[in-house]
Design an enzyme around this catalytic site. Structure first.
Site, PDB file in Angstrom:
ATOM      1  N   ASP A  75      -3.381   2.671  -5.824  1.00 22.54           N
ATOM      2  CA  ASP A  75      -2.381   2.873  -4.936  1.00 22.54           C
ATOM      3  C   ASP A  75      -2.329   1.506  -3.901  1.00 22.54           C
ATOM      4  O   ASP A  75      -1.472   1.434  -2.921  1.00 22.54           O
ATOM      5  CB  ASP A  75      -2.523   3.922  -3.725  1.00 22.54           C
ATOM      6  CG  ASP A  75      -3.584   4.070  -2.939  1.00 22.54           C
ATOM      7  OD1 ASP A  75      -4.400   3.436  -3.347  1.00 22.54           O
ATOM      8  OD2 ASP A  75      -3.693   4.823  -2.299  1.00 22.54           O
ATOM      9  N   GLU A  76      -2.832   0.279  -4.285  1.00 25.04           N
ATOM     10  CA  GLU A  76      -2.888  -0.748  -3.399  1.00 25.04           C
ATOM     11  C   GLU A  76      -2.592  -2.102  -4.419  1.00 25.04           C
ATOM     12  O   GLU A  76      -3.312  -2.181  -5.405  1.00 25.04           O
ATOM     13  CB  GLU A  76      -4.300  -0.935  -2.826  1.00 25.04           C
ATOM     14  CG  GLU A  76      -4.170  -1.148  -1.353  1.00 25.04           C
ATOM     15  CD  GLU A  76      -5.564  -1.248  -0.907  1.00 25.04           C
ATOM     16  OE1 GLU A  76      -5.922  -0.653   0.181  1.00 25.04           O
ATOM     17  OE2 GLU A  76      -6.447  -2.188  -1.217  1.00 25.04           O
TER      18      GLU A  76
ATOM     19  N   ASP B 227       0.875  -1.215  -0.023  1.00 21.82           N
ATOM     20  CA  ASP B 227       0.034  -0.003  -0.138  1.00 21.82           C
ATOM     21  C   ASP B 227       0.863   1.299   0.094  1.00 21.82           C
ATOM     22  O   ASP B 227       1.714   1.334   1.065  1.00 21.82           O
ATOM     23  CB  ASP B 227      -0.942   0.081   1.215  1.00 21.82           C
ATOM     24  CG  ASP B 227      -1.968   0.852   1.006  1.00 21.82           C
ATOM     25  OD1 ASP B 227      -1.899   2.011   0.350  1.00 21.82           O
ATOM     26  OD2 ASP B 227      -2.983   0.808   1.951  1.00 21.82           O
TER      27      ASP B 227
END
Lengths: 442, 372
Positions: free
Chosen positions: A110-111, A11
């Site tokens: 973003d993960e 993350d």
């Protein structure tokens, strides 16, 4: 029993803020808030840890964020971020992670999820162990892209996701298979990806507050009364999940869809939803038909994708409009024949939208909702035309790409042009699967 | 207009004709029934503009006249009147309905724009035995999609009549299954005609047709309407202007296995396993698998449990395995006679054909559910 799977959940810490900081070194170590302008119903899209210390949170109205930052002259408010660049930086991180792991999936911008089961000896030889491997990934991303990334490691996707929260900021947190129970027990049920407000309220009403209490319930009891698949979720927490590469149909099928991929355990059992829908509020009220249509296309695509994941076809579609004077109306119509194809649904959505949009007013919100479901693609058709078959193949190929590379991994037809302009404010968009259990969204 | 008619006869006539009367309509005329009286005949007509039912009633000594009467009101009033002769008398814009000491004045009207039927008599297509048409409709119409209040016109909302080579095929499908009844040896002179009847009309026709083997029904086709005339009744419907898919192409030809099994036995077993199917209201899945002389029928209901049934069968060909919606099979087993039925199987992803040795003119095809 948890198997020997090893899932990494990477993350990016304060992704949007960190990208801005790469371009503007003056923002480093200052509180940074990114979001719309306060006068324009903007909300906080992202904020730095320093801003969080002031009580500012994501999805908070910008006006509230300004209020909390009052008197602090060092707080930087950014109203127009480097939109295009976010995707670019995300891609660069993805390229690194993909090159280092056998199975990779982007959950969002973003993960990222990686399955490294069976690589223990390889990593032990090369890096010294799994945790060291995660540190190696972090260092590479830091060195080559300049972004901080936290990594959660666990024997299932849910555990990895929950572990990643403990890894933040800028760290690694590993939960070993035999530690899972002890790790999960003290968590609030709402911390579990896939348990939303409705389910957690229902659980609390039964005296279940922590994950530990949830896991103590006898398996036969858990499923009753929660027809949204809580038993599958509990099985997942108890035993871990299956191989997600082979379980595409399970991705994002639970809850509001935002938790895409959190629930793909072997024991997913769910009753048929009454409706599946997406809607979005615009940052600024819109009157340009091209932008409205493009947004409707995105919403249609998303709703159809979720419908396909559950192997359903819709007979009915409803378009929702809210004018800037808050008059809200819905207009529904039948699809002729039950379908799960984006283009067939979109054609009807457009007709309905133009029938409904009668006032010469700007529009604040649009939504698309599918209902009256029939058996999906697995119930084979007698008279499938070559066009339908082609469309079916196209949709499933697009679904595959998006499963691996995220929502923007591929754009189709009306979604291509002027995509950044029409892109709705993510924090304001809502999505919900309506089941018999949850109340209808007002 | 003055008519004297028995209460039971009038109530029966109105309830039949009312099937075609629209309850809600933008055109208020269409919520009325039309009465046309001649000295020895009363014609009662109801229509919603697309679908018309007309019935002739023999009476005597009537004063001729015509009027439009609110359909629902007259029907409800009549059904509550005593079982005696009712007198209907038109006075200006009032229809006096009286029996013994009951007397009602209903506001009626006349309007020339009430839809009339064209002169169809010269366009007779064929004469069919009532019983044959009734059975054909019963065995096929259930396969169509009923809730056609959707506005959209689609072939899945129809029952298809195909006249060709002196035979009449009656077909209905919902896209996943298809029922076909083939009626050979038609005494029609080489007519070739494709008619798509809305499914609700087909079902109404099935209910109205007498079971009598002697009786006949005359079928007319004029413009975009089809007319069925039998006894003292006439049923008229607009035809659907869509194309029915080439149904003969989906009938499987290379059967690799035939399973003969007891009809009622299979129907009862399917009804039971259906209780423990996942999504039993929407997309239930049952699994059929043969092993030697046994058919294994199973279902997995997840949280609800599981079901397993064993049926004795005579199997010619290889062992079969298929996932199928049990409801699709139950539907057809209900309308088939005879003790035995045959499942004709080709492959896991090919249509399954159900046939009955007692009823060779009937064919039913179901698409299976893909097994992962």
């Amino acid at each position: 029993m948890y198997s020997s799977r090893i899932i990494l959940l990477a993350d990016l810490d304060c992704f949007f803020v960190e990208v801005e900081r790469l371009h503007r070194p003056d923002l480093r170590s200052r509180p940074v808030v990114i979001g719309g302008e306060p006068g324009k119903r903007g909300v906080v899209a992202a904020c730095s840890y320093e801003a969080r210390a002031l009580g500012i949170r994501s999805a908070m109205p910008m006006a509230e964020a300004y209020r909390r930052a009052k008197g602090r002259r060092d707080v930087a408010f950014l109203h127009h971020g480097l939109h295009g660049n976010y995707t670019l930086y995300s891609r660069r991180v993805q390229d690194i992670l993909r090159s280092e792991t056998p199975a990779f999936r982007a959950k969002s911008i973003d993960e990222f999820e990686m399955d490294v089961s069976g690589c223990e000896r390889l990593f032990a030889g090369r890096h010294g162990g799994i945790v060291e491997f995660a540190e190696h990934l972090r260092a590479r991303v830091r060195r080559e892209v300049g972004l901080k990334v936290s990594v959660g490691i666990g024997p299932s996707r849910i555990v990895a996701k929950m572990a990643s929260r403990h890894a933040k900021p800028d760290g690694v947190f590993r939960v070993l298979p035999h530690e899972v129970e002890r790790f999960l027990a003290p968590h609030d049920v709402q911390d579990v990806p896939g348990i939303g407000p409705a389910t957690s309220t229902a659980l609390r009403a039964r005296g279940v507050h922590t994950v530990g209490q949830l896991l103590e319930l006898p398996p036969a009891v858990v499923g009753r009364g929660f027809d949204i698949g809580i038993s599958g979720l509990v099985t997942n927490l108890r035993e871990g999940d299956g191989d997600w590469q082979r379980r595409r149909e399970g991705l994002g099928a639970f809850g509001t869809g935002d938790e895409a991929g959190t629930l793909d355990g072997p024991a997913r059992r769910r009753s048929m939803p009454k409706s599946i829908g997406h809607e979005t509020t615009f940052e600024r009220d819109i009157i340009d038909p091209a932008v409205l249509e493009q947004t409707l296309w995105r919403l249609t695509e998303d709703a159809c994708r979720r419908m396909r994941e559950q192997d359903l076809r819709a007979r009915h579609v409803t378009v929702r409009i809210r004018y800037n004077d808050f008059q809200t109306l819905t207009h529904g119509g039948f699809l002729g024949e039950a379908t799960d194809a984006d283009s067939a649904v979109f054609q009807r959505v457009l007709e309905l939208f133009h029938e409904a949009w009668t006032r010469r007013l700007r529009i604040r919100l649009v939504g698309v909702r599918l209902s009256q479901f029939a058996a999906g693609a697995s119930q084979l058709l007698l008279f499938a035309t070559p066009r339908e078959l082609r469309e079916q193949r196209l949709c499933s190929a697009v679904d595959d790409i998006r499963t691996r590379y995220g929502r923007d991994g591929v754009l189709v037809g009306p979604g291509v042009s002027r995509i950044t302009r029409a892109r709705p404010v993510e924090a304001n968009s809502t999505a919900g699967i309506q089941t018999g259990f949850m109340p209808m969204r007002g | 207009m003055k008519v004297v008619i028995n209460q039971e006869l009038l109530a029966g006539t109105l309830s039949a004709v009312n099937k075609a009367v629209s309850t809600r309509s933008v055109n208020p005329l269409l919520t009325h029934v039309k009465f046309v009286a001649e000295p020895d005949n009363l014609t009662v007509t109801g229509t919603d503009g697309e679908f018309t039912i007309r019935r002739n009633v023999a009476i005597s000594g009537a004063e001729p006249g015509r009027t439009l009467i609110p359909a629902k009101l007259l029907s409800e009033l009549t059904s509550r009147l005593p079982k005696k002769d009712i007198t209907l008398e038109l006075r200006d814009n009032q229809l006096n309905v009286s029996v013994g000491r009951s007397s009602y004045d209903l506001t009626v009207m006349w309007d020339d724009t009430y839809p009339d039927l064209p002169d169809y008599n010269e366009h007779r297509l064929v004469v069919l035995p009532c019983g044959m048409l009734k059975r054909s409709l019963l065995q096929t119409s259930f396969s169509a999609v009923k809730d056609s209040a959707t506005g959209a016109v689609h072939y899945t909302n129809s029952v298809f009549f195909s006249f060709k080579d002196n035979r009449l095929d009656i077909v209905a499908t919902d896209g996943h299954r298809l029922a076909l009844k083939r009626n050979d040896g038609l005494s029609a002179n080489d007519i070739e005609r494709d008619l798509l009847l809305p499914v609700r009309v087909a079902e109404e026709l099935e209910r109205m047709l007498p079971d009598d083997e002697e009786a006949t029904v005359e079928v007319f086709h004029y413009s975009n309407q089809v007319f069925f005339k039998f006894g003292n009744q006439l049923l008229v419907s607009s035809l659907l202007d869509v194309k029915f898919p080439p149904y003969e192409r989906v009938i499987p030809k290379d059967i690799s296995s035939k399973v003969h099994v007891g009809r009622e036995e299979l129907m009862d077993a399917l009804g039971r396993v259906l209780l423990v199917c996942k999504q039993k209201d929407q997309n239930p899945v049952g699994y059929l698998e043969t092993q030697g002389e046994i058919v294994n029928l199973t279902s997995d209901g997840g949280d609800y449990g599981k079901g397993h049934e064993e049926l004795e069968a005579e199997i010619n060909g290889e062992d079969i395995k298929i996932a199928i919606n049990p409801r699709y099979l139950i539907d057809v087993l209900k309308v088939l006679g005879g003790e035995q039925i045959t499942l004709n199987w080709t492959s896991e992803v090919s249509p399954v054909m159900i046939t009955s040795p007692r009823d060779p003119a009937f064919t039913y095809i179901v698409m299976p559910i893909r097994m992962d």
